[in-house]
Enzyme design. Sequence first.
Site: not given
Length: 434
Positions: A270-271
């Site tokens: 994600c990040i």
Amino acid sequence: MLKEKLVSRTAVVGVIGLGYVGLPLAVEKAKAGYRVIGFDIQKKRVDMVNAGINYIGDVVDEELKDLVEKGMIRATTDFSELKNCDVATICVPTPLGKYKEPDLTYVINTAKEIAKYLHREMLVVLESTTYPGTTEEVVLPILESTGLKVGEDFYLAFSPERVDPGNRIYKTKNTPKVVGGVTEKCTELAKILYENVLEAPVHTVSSPRAAEMSKVLENTFRLVNISLINEVAILARRMGINIWEVIDAAATKPFGFMPFYPGPGAGGHCIPIDPFYLAYKAKEYDVRLDLVEMAGEINDFMPEYVVMRVQDILNERKKPLNGSKVLLLGVAYKGDIDDVRESPALKVWDHLEKKKAIVEFFDPYVPEVKRGEKIHRRVELTEEYLKSVDIVVITTAHKNGVDYNFVVKHAPVVFDTKNITKDVKENREKIILL
């Protein structure tokens, strides 16, 4: 008819992509009473599911086995079975390309497979994280190319996954869900599905675009704040200030501050990825997300910064990095999980090898790592081995499976990028923090 099936839980639910998002979701849908068919292009995964063998940390082994034995879940590589599904949920990867541009290949291919078997009174939900507009601009035209009309013949919505591997409190079942449909009817049906599956609230928004934006905002927020604290950590070190002490002090403020912690970089699916989907889409509207781009650059720099620090630490001990034996302690992207996707530890490894260091690793959750064509297996943390290395670099904060007192006692020096040795009392002169 579809609404009745969803309410009565007689609908057959297809989950496409049986990875970190798809398999836990499939299990929860089956536990809720829906019959689930899992689809994946990897035959190994399909065979394991059908044998009741779990391979995802957030799934309880016994639950999967029980659901398979009861006939509530089965898996297949045959996408023609989508014709038997009332719901198709897309949980496939959305990686970045070489130049950090979105790669929607898996989403597009999956949408094309669904289109082959799309039928009236079918709900399609995209869960894969992507930029705002994907559901309506990419998936919808593929599905409507069949001649069926969204909101009348079939239904389409976006509901972002919110999986946090290793989180002991929030799992798929008790994490609130966001849902945005192409039409009000699409939203209503998707909401019914998730309300039947989850214990947490289902929050509806006005469109798939709003739901897509909510997901990338969540992870962009995290990237920016992690990158901020990494940059401040670099400054704090030069000023002779302990950044961990500073964060603890700032966190005593009961409002207006949320603690984020420095490290060798942010990993996971994600990040490091999602914010660039947003930045990519922003350019279409002549908007530059400079803060997001800069945060990404800082995050990308951290593995290199860690290696620079390793080199300095060894130099102070009259040792060159070239030829030195470096033990990476932890290669998973976060503590107490086995997931190495986008792990900053592996990027640290890359930079160390470029400097001609001899790199080995230990991770209690990861027995081996494939790098190129070569498989590297973890070492054993014996007293003799620890004494043989030149430096131990802690790159993952595993709370379980590592005796940090033992490591610090026997290693010549420990560079702790995560402050996981904060409770080690003896031999602290050997510990150097980020």
